[in-house]
Scaffold this motif. Structure first.
Motif: not given
Length: 258
Positions: A198-214
């Motif tokens: 999925l390297s060519a697909a737009p993907r969210m960073s893990a860091e942004d996921v954590v920011t959203a969760g907290l």
């Protein structure tokens, strides 16, 4: 009072990002994963914070029991149930051992770890449970042409959504918060281990996921969807769920009468 978080799947991806963020915020962290070398490297990044590596395989009863003992015996302020496996394939093609592993890691483990952690959090009057699921939990009605078939994986994530919502209601007013975190496609090793590029697909960073969760915990969100801007979409889903639940009657529906 010191803050203590336990994070599963902490050797890579979202779990690693959670462990790093929480350690950076001053939490002591129990970092759970299968790879000792990665957990040790994580601990070495934060010499001023206590990061305790805990090697455990959550696809096994022994692994779940070992981590549950920590959840029950130590004063956790946060539990992040993040560990996961993909096994994306139609049910008829999913080997039994992979089906068992998936259900154990994404259903049995978070259920039993949460069950172990909650009594202590209730006694202390505070705590947070974060169950990492994904937007695939909402993909059940999708037609075959829309998404690859992955019934067990989608069902496991849907379990986390429903369990988190009901547990949130059970624990209302206790000081213990519950969240299910549902990202979309994230830039981690997760899909690579499945053999998906999925390297060519737009993907969210893990860091942004954590920011959203907290931040979602601060906002009081039970269902946190990092990539969904219009929260009204989710509310309409939940309203429809409750309308269907409340619309049942003891009489047989007309369409079933001959």
């Amino acid at each position: 009072m010191s803050k203590l978080a336990l994070v599963t799947g902490a050797s890579s991806g979202i779990g690693l990002a959670f462990a790093r963020r929480l350690a950076g915020q001053g939490h002591d962290v129990v970092a759970v994963g299968r790879r000792a070398d990665r957990l040790e490297a994580l601990a070495a990044e934060f010499p001023d914070v206590r990061i305790r590596p805990l090697v455990a395989d959550l696809s096994t009863d022994a692994g779940v029991d070992a981590v549950a003992a920590v959840c029950a015996g130590e004063p956790l302020t946060m539990l992040v149930n993040n560990a996961g496996v993909a096994h994306y394939m139609p049910l008829a093609e999913l080997p039994a051992d992979k089906a068992r592993e998936l259900v154990h890691v994404k259903v049995v483990a978070p259920t039993l770890l949460t069950r172990a952690a909650v009594p202590g959090m209730l006694a202390r009057g505070e705590g947070a449970i974060v169950n990492v699921a994904g937007m695939i939990a909402f993909s059940g009605p999708a037609p075959a042409a829309r998404l690859p078939r992955r019934a067990v994986y989608a069902g496991a994530l849907a379990h986390l959504v429903a369990m988190s919502q009901v547990l949130h209601a059970e624990l209302a007013g206790t000081g213990v918060r519950v969240q299910v975190l549902c990202p979309g496609v994230v830039a981690t090793e997760f899909h690579e281990r499945q053999g998906l590029d999925l390297s060519a697909a737009p993907r969210m960073s893990a860091e942004d996921v954590v920011t959203a969760g907290l931040r979602g915990l601060e906002l009081g969100e039970t269902v946190c969807t990092p990539g969904v801007e219009d929260t009204g979409l989710l509310q309409r889903v939940f309203d429809a769920d409750l309308a269907a639940f409340g619309g049942q009657r003891v009489e047989l529906a007309g369409r079933y009468r001959s």
